[in-house]
Design an enzyme around this catalytic site. Sequence first.
Site: not given
Length: 389
Positions: A182, A210, A242
């Site tokens: 990240s 991610h 996300k």
Amino acid sequence: MSLPLPADPYSLANGLDRIRASGRFRTRRTIASAQGTLVRSEGRTFINFSSNDYLGLANDGRLVQALQAGAADYGVGSGASPLICGRSRAHEQLEEAVAQHLGRSRAVLFSSGYQANLAVITSFAPRRENVVVMDRDNHASLIDGARLARAGLRRYAHHDVEELENLCGSDCALVATDGVFSMDGSIAALPDIVALCVRRRILLAVDDAHGFGVLGKTGGGTPEHYSLEQAQVPVLMGTFAKACGVMGAFVAGPDEVIETLIQTGRSYIYSTAMPPALAAAACRALAIVERESWRRDKLRALVDRFVRGARQLDLPLIPSQTPIQGLFAGSAEAAVRRSERLRAQGLWVNAIRAPTVAKNTERLRITLSAGHSEEQVDRLLEVLAVTAE
């Protein structure tokens, strides 16, 4: 009557002063608009290069409609934990959709990725004699999971698979790694890690918060990027907060993995289920992620454009092929100054400091989105060029 603060040198005020003096004091800012590539804050409009909304879905009208329809069907709160009466048909449908999308046997939902990782570590390394081995740059939730489980924790240097193997003794119960890291955007060397875990018969858990939605032909994440199957990556965590633009998380894997989490994952058993309306919105988002591959194509093109421009400007960019682009600043103070200069020019880019990253590796964390335009990326490069230290 208020209670007095503890006496010096243990007072909370002194602790806060030390944080300020070290350059690590964090300030919250409030946005007064929907999340997106343009946000309003303090009466100004900023181009947002700090959001994890990688595919530009957080304010997509179809997700808003799905959320509204879900609220109309199920109300707002779920009312209880999933094992009491909080699991709705919307949750069940989302779990089924996740498993199908990823080609996995089953999936189970959590209210956040943090909760999911706590459940993974405490369920698969439940005893003091168990050892968890993980990348030094893993997300804090994986580290905290090991601490909560009171398991032994060994951490190998970032991406150092040779050191990983040296740390995997007969007491190793679990290897855990981020898929996409990240804070630097690098991708784990999963094929090498998988080969090690298969050879040594060690369970592997991958936090793909991610990578999910971003990497792979269909957005299947880091395992799809490397063409790895369920048997090779048996514990896969991802979030809807996300690339999907919603909220919540999941763990997907074989039946025995998922059932173990349901039966023993304390952060699952003792947490209220995510709101059903959010599950309905996440289900709609998942369909969009899979179908609209143009979003990943555009995102990759913008990443390439930014990286080429940064190299031409000789910016100290951390190597990354993902939407997370780290720009070394040199110190916490320098990172904050650079962030404030960008903010003055209408660009929202956060400074990342210790302890989130190692001291003396403080950086700007730039994130790109499929919602950005080429002109916005060029504007970022233009301002970075004139705000260097």
